[in-house]
Design an enzyme around this catalytic site. Structure first.
Site, PDB file in Angstrom:
ATOM      1  N   LEU A  96      56.421  10.383  33.730  1.00 35.59           N
ATOM      2  CA  LEU A  96      55.110  10.423  34.373  1.00 35.59           C
ATOM      3  C   LEU A  96      55.241  11.200  35.682  1.00 35.59           C
ATOM      4  CD1 LEU A  96      53.955   6.690  33.909  1.00 35.59           C
ATOM      5  CD2 LEU A  96      53.354   8.672  32.507  1.00 35.59           C
ATOM      6  N   ASP A 196      58.611  -8.172  38.003  1.00 37.78           N
ATOM      7  CA  ASP A 196      59.399  -7.637  39.129  1.00 37.78           C
ATOM      8  C   ASP A 196      58.518  -6.689  39.926  1.00 37.78           C
ATOM      9  OD1 ASP A 196      61.506  -7.072  40.811  1.00 37.78           O
ATOM     10  OD2 ASP A 196      62.630  -5.853  39.384  1.00 37.78           O
TER      11      ASP A 196
HETATM   12  P1  ADP Z   1      65.897   1.148  38.502  1.00 37.81           P
HETATM   13  O1  ADP Z   1      65.900   0.431  37.185  1.00 37.81           O
HETATM   14  O2  ADP Z   1      67.215   1.763  38.828  1.00 37.81           O
HETATM   15  O3  ADP Z   1      65.350   0.313  39.631  1.00 37.81           O
HETATM   16  P2  ADP Z   1      63.334   2.525  38.219  1.00 37.81           P
HETATM   17  O4  ADP Z   1      62.886   2.220  36.826  1.00 37.81           O
HETATM   18  O5  ADP Z   1      62.688   1.739  39.298  1.00 37.81           O
HETATM   19  O6  ADP Z   1      64.937   2.421  38.328  1.00 37.81           O
HETATM   20  O7  ADP Z   1      63.125   4.079  38.456  1.00 37.81           O
HETATM   21  C1  ADP Z   1      63.578   4.725  39.648  1.00 37.81           C
HETATM   22  C2  ADP Z   1      62.499   5.647  40.207  1.00 37.81           C
HETATM   23  O8  ADP Z   1      62.188   6.636  39.228  1.00 37.81           O
HETATM   24  C3  ADP Z   1      61.185   4.916  40.471  1.00 37.81           C
HETATM   25  O9  ADP Z   1      61.099   4.460  41.783  1.00 37.81           O
HETATM   26  C4  ADP Z   1      60.138   5.962  40.173  1.00 37.81           C
HETATM   27  O10 ADP Z   1      59.844   6.704  41.327  1.00 37.81           O
HETATM   28  C5  ADP Z   1      60.789   6.864  39.167  1.00 37.81           C
HETATM   29  N1  ADP Z   1      60.322   6.606  37.785  1.00 37.81           N
HETATM   30  C6  ADP Z   1      60.427   5.437  37.088  1.00 37.81           C
HETATM   31  N2  ADP Z   1      59.930   5.559  35.856  1.00 37.81           N
HETATM   32  C7  ADP Z   1      59.494   6.837  35.754  1.00 37.81           C
HETATM   33  C8  ADP Z   1      58.874   7.584  34.703  1.00 37.81           C
HETATM   34  N3  ADP Z   1      58.624   7.047  33.512  1.00 37.81           N
HETATM   35  N4  ADP Z   1      58.584   8.876  34.950  1.00 37.81           N
HETATM   36  C9  ADP Z   1      58.854   9.439  36.150  1.00 37.81           C
HETATM   37  N5  ADP Z   1      59.431   8.792  37.173  1.00 37.81           N
HETATM   38  C10 ADP Z   1      59.749   7.503  36.983  1.00 37.81           C
END
Ligand code: ADP
Length: 291
Positions: A96, A196
């Site tokens: 996204l 979360d």
């Molecule tokens: P973690 O499991 O290490 O905490 P996250 O799932 O929170 O990782 O993802 C890390 C960062 O990547 C998020 O803060 C967000 O900015 C970005 N992000 C998460 N999911 C997506 C996605 N589907 N597409 C683009 N960016 C994403």
């Protein structure tokens, strides 16, 4: 690189599209995993990587994303494939394009709608992780028992294993014993929860649509999600106003939210140690004086 070949093969098996993996760029902001933006033919994917032993964690995350998506409320990235080779585990999902914090009212309205998706029992079809800690979701009919056994009691026991005894455990015992008073007359619906919901786990797409990601899904008291939004901040007044307008809060939230946040503070203590000890204890103390 064999890892990316394996991930490419997994994407091909899931999508039926044959292409090679192109540009890889690191994405920051995560707490637990490494994140990469990856080009596969004409499509950009978001890929999370960890050690091979974390394959179950990613499978549970993928299933959680699907559960949230099936509520048709907020935007949630679609999981594409997940798996592991000898060294690494991966979770590939829809990428996204994010731009800013976006429309807080739309986020509040969407969350209120999501929380109106309910089940008969508290818990979920599978366990998952909260941060990197196991979160047990074996369903129960009784919310108070669920929060005692699967949430607060579980984290307290883990804290004891990590050497956090003394007053933390004493206050924890007192809190568990106070559940009948804390929950007196309160039986919440088992709502679909993100699990979360801190400010690092939502964003707005460049089109202005609020999106949530990185969940720890289960069915439980919606107040647990709302409490967490307040724990570390980052949600605006319009978010809360819209949420309450679409799904008013029950009396007693102001007290119960502290109890729900003790779970996250203990989890932070268990994951990161140190400074969270005082914060968890402080929250427990302030709850106990209110009884
Ligand atoms: P973690 O499991 O290490 O905490 P996250 O799932 O929170 O990782 O993802 C890390 C960062 O990547 C998020 O803060 C967000 O900015 C970005 N992000 C998460 N999911 C997506 C996605 N589907 N597409 C683009 N960016 C994403």
């Amino acid at each position: 690189m064999p890892l990316w070949e394996d991930i490419g093969a997994a994407i091909e098996a899931a999508t039926g599209t044959a292409a090679s993996i192109g540009h890889q760029g690191s994405v920051g902001g995560g707490c637990i995993n490494q994140a990469q933006r990856v080009q596969y033919g004409a499509t950009t994917y978001f890929v999370k990587l960890n050690t091979a032993g974390k394959a179950d964690m990613f499978a549970a995350e993928a299933r959680g994303l699907q559960e949230l998506r099936s509520s048709n409320t907020l935007r949630v990235p679609e999981p594409v494939c997940w798996g592991a080779n000898g060294e690494s585990a991966w979770l590939v999902m829809e990428h996204l394009a994010f731009g800013g914090r976006g429309d807080q009212a739309a986020l509040g309205e969407g969350l209120a709608a999501m929380h109106q998706v309910t089940r008969r029992q508290y818990g979920w079809v599978q366990d998952n992780t909260i941060g990197s800690t196991l979160q047990v979701n074996t369903p129960m009919d009784d919310w108070v028992g669920f929060w005692r056994e699967r949430r607060l009691g579980f984290q307290l026991e883990l804290a004891a294993h990590h050497g956090h005894g003394g007053r933390l455990q004493l206050q924890g015992e007192k809190l568990l014993a106070a559940f009948p008073v804390l929950f007196s007359g309160y039986v919440p619906p088992a709502s679909l929860l993100h699990g979360d919901l801190w400010s690092g786990n939502y964003a707005s797409t460049v089109d202005g649509e609020p999106a949530i990601f990185d969940p720890a899904v289960y069915y439980g008291d919606r107040e647990a999600d709302l409490a967490m939004t307040e724990l570390f901040g980052g949600f605006g007044a319009d978010f809360y106003a819209a949420y309450r307008a679409h799904y008013p809060l029950d009396q007693g939230y102001a007290v119960r939210k502290k109890l729900y946040n003790v779970y996250h503070l203990l989890n932070h203590l268990n994951m990161f140690g140190g400074g969270y000890h005082g914060q968890a204890l402080g929250m427990m103390d302030s709850l106990l004086v209110e009884l």
